[in-house]
Motif scaffolding. Structure first.
Motif, short mmCIF file in Angstrom:
data_model
loop_
_atom_site.label_atom_id
_atom_site.label_comp_id
_atom_site.label_asym_id
_atom_site.label_seq_id
_atom_site.Cartn_x
_atom_site.Cartn_y
_atom_site.Cartn_z
N GLY A 1 0.91 -1.28 0.08
CA GLY A 1 -0.02 -0.13 -0.02
C GLY A 1 0.91 1.06 -0.10
O GLY A 1 0.52 2.18 -0.66
N ALA A 2 2.01 1.27 0.94
CA ALA A 2 2.80 2.50 0.82
C ALA A 2 3.36 2.77 -0.35
O ALA A 2 3.58 3.88 -0.92
CB ALA A 2 3.94 2.18 2.13
N ASN A 3 3.82 1.58 -1.01
CA ASN A 3 4.58 1.93 -2.42
C ASN A 3 3.65 2.31 -3.43
O ASN A 3 3.74 3.07 -4.43
CB ASN A 3 5.14 0.45 -3.01
CG ASN A 3 6.50 0.21 -2.11
OD1 ASN A 3 6.98 0.92 -1.45
ND2 ASN A 3 6.69 -1.08 -1.97
N TYR A 4 2.30 1.77 -3.45
CA TYR A 4 1.26 2.04 -4.42
C TYR A 4 0.90 3.56 -4.19
O TYR A 4 0.49 4.36 -5.26
CB TYR A 4 -0.02 1.01 -4.27
CG TYR A 4 -1.02 1.04 -5.09
CD1 TYR A 4 -0.59 0.88 -6.70
CD2 TYR A 4 -2.29 1.53 -4.88
CE1 TYR A 4 -1.53 0.74 -7.63
CE2 TYR A 4 -3.07 1.60 -6.14
CZ TYR A 4 -2.78 1.22 -7.37
OH TYR A 4 -3.76 1.28 -8.27
N TYR A 5 0.87 3.87 -2.81
CA TYR A 5 0.41 5.19 -2.45
C TYR A 5 1.27 6.27 -3.26
O TYR A 5 1.07 7.06 -3.97
CB TYR A 5 0.29 5.55 -1.21
CG TYR A 5 0.24 7.07 -0.79
CD1 TYR A 5 -1.02 8.02 -1.34
CD2 TYR A 5 1.08 7.50 0.07
CE1 TYR A 5 -0.97 9.34 -0.91
CE2 TYR A 5 1.10 8.88 0.31
CZ TYR A 5 0.00 9.64 0.03
OH TYR A 5 0.01 11.10 0.14
N ARG A 6 2.80 5.96 -2.89
CA ARG A 6 4.00 7.06 -3.27
C ARG A 6 3.94 7.20 -4.92
O ARG A 6 3.64 8.31 -5.46
CB ARG A 6 5.18 6.26 -3.02
CG ARG A 6 6.28 7.40 -3.44
CD ARG A 6 7.62 6.89 -2.89
NE ARG A 6 7.97 5.60 -3.28
CZ ARG A 6 7.77 4.23 -2.57
NH1 ARG A 6 7.62 4.49 -1.39
NH2 ARG A 6 8.16 3.07 -3.11
N ASP A 7 3.60 5.98 -5.66
CA ASP A 7 3.63 6.04 -7.20
C ASP A 7 2.13 6.54 -7.60
O ASP A 7 1.93 7.49 -8.87
CB ASP A 7 3.73 4.88 -7.74
CG ASP A 7 5.15 4.23 -7.57
OD1 ASP A 7 6.12 4.93 -7.22
OD2 ASP A 7 5.33 2.88 -7.47
N LEU A 8 1.16 6.34 -6.88
CA LEU A 8 -0.11 6.80 -7.41
C LEU A 8 -0.30 8.20 -7.37
O LEU A 8 -0.84 8.94 -8.24
CB LEU A 8 -1.35 6.14 -6.68
CG LEU A 8 -2.69 6.68 -6.79
CD1 LEU A 8 -3.22 6.61 -8.20
CD2 LEU A 8 -3.59 5.95 -5.86
N ALA A 9 0.25 8.92 -6.10
CA ALA A 9 0.20 10.27 -5.80
C ALA A 9 0.85 10.92 -7.07
O ALA A 9 0.42 12.18 -7.41
CB ALA A 9 0.85 10.60 -4.36
N LEU A 10 2.04 10.45 -7.20
CA LEU A 10 2.97 11.26 -8.52
C LEU A 10 2.12 11.06 -9.81
O LEU A 10 2.28 12.05 -10.44
CB LEU A 10 4.22 10.38 -8.46
CG LEU A 10 5.08 10.58 -7.38
CD1 LEU A 10 6.19 10.00 -7.78
CD2 LEU A 10 5.83 12.28 -7.33
N THR A 11 1.44 9.89 -10.04
CA THR A 11 0.59 9.61 -11.31
C THR A 11 -0.54 10.63 -11.44
O THR A 11 -0.79 11.20 -12.30
CB THR A 11 0.16 8.24 -11.40
OG1 THR A 11 1.28 7.32 -11.44
CG2 THR A 11 -0.63 7.87 -12.71
#
Length: 305
Positions: free
Chosen positions: A66-76
């Motif tokens: 979830g933490a990795n997904y959030y980081r990449d999703l926020a940038l996207t």
């Protein structure tokens, strides 16, 4: 081929919940119900086939995925927003400069100086918005921020601009200009509290080396702009950064009946993300700001305020 993508609503719900680590605040931010946020995130977890949050009672904790997904999703999502704005206004966000800072800094200190930058660099559109000391510079949309703190922000570079100095200020209608007061007599007057910095009175007492064991209470306001206005109208004594009240002190709307300003443990810093350190607009603004600080000479402010 159909793209392997979850719904945008689910992504919005997850991003907001991860940002606040709270379903209720995420729901308020997106104008949804808490159950709606929970349902969207459950749908997203089902779609991805993995758990994004650990739920421990009322607390939320991101899983590693979830933490990795959030980081990449926020940038996207930031990038998606940028290209959408590009389409609306017909120019690239890369040509603009988004500045984040504290609300009172944005309303009192920055506008007096920003006109010079806009005049000197008319081809760089500027947007000023609110930021907090807890800004995540790994995912933030800000190009640059002016923040109060100790100078350490993850995934960011920072340059000290000038120190913060604090003073107790009062309206002459509340405390006469010729009053001879001991600093501990502050407790005899109504006090104004800062909801954003609730320990500010205790901080001033420590800086002033005063021993006081009584209660500190009074009308509470959200930030310095409200507090300064309340102090000007005689609602009470207030601890404020002198940086924000130089005009009121000069005009006599406020004065410092309990002694000279004291340097706090914090300073104001120019902060920008590591990933944007080579952005030409950031470099232009950074250098312009530092030239202005040198030209205006903040040294008298350090010495006298």
């Amino acid at each position: 081929m159909r793209r392997y993508l979850p719904s945008l609503s689910a992504l919005h719900a997850f991003e907001a919940a991860a940002r606040y680590m709270n379903f209720t605040k995420a729901a308020e931010d997106l104008g949804l119900t808490q159950s709606g946020i929970s349902r969207q995130i459950r749908n997203l977890e089902d779609f991805l086939g993995t758990q994004l949050f650990h739920r421990s009672g009322p607390r939320l904790v991101l899983t590693e995925t979830g933490a990795n997904y959030y980081r990449d999703l926020a940038l996207t999502l930031d990038r998606l927003e940028e290209i959408s704005i590009d389409a609306v206004r017909g120019r690239s966000v890369d040509t603009s400069l988004m500045i984040g800072t504290h609300p009172t800094f944005a309303s009192r200190w920055l506008p007096q100086r920003l006109g010079s930058f806009v005049s000197s660099y008319p081809d760089i559109p500027v947007e000023v918005t609110l930021a907090t000391p807890s800004t995540d510079f790994e995912t933030t949309r800000f190009d640059i921020a002016i923040l109060r703190g100790a100078g350490t922000w993850l995934h960011a570079r920072s340059i000290e601009l000038f120190p913060e100095t604090l003073a107790v200020v009062a309206s002459p209608n509340l405390v006469p200009l010729d009053a001879k007061l001991d600093p501990l007599q502050f407790s005899e007057y109504p006090l104004i509290q800062n909801a954003g910095r609730p320990s500010l009175w205790l901080h001033w007492l420590r800086l002033a080396k005063l021993s006081y064991s009584g209660r500190i209470q009074g009308t509470r306001f959200a930030h310095h702009e409200m507090i300064i206005n309340a102090a000007v109208h005689g609602l009470g004594l207030a601890v404020v950064p002198v940086l924000y009240v130089r005009e009121e002190l000069k005009s006599g709307q406020l004065h410092m009946p309990f002694g000279s300003p004291l340097r706090s443990d914090d300073s104001y810093f120019l902060v920008y993300p590591e990933r944007k350190s080579h952005n030409p607009n950031i470099i232009v603004f950074r250098d312009w700001m530092l030239r202005g600080i040198r030209r205006d000479s903040m040294e008298p402010l350090k010495a006298n305020f």
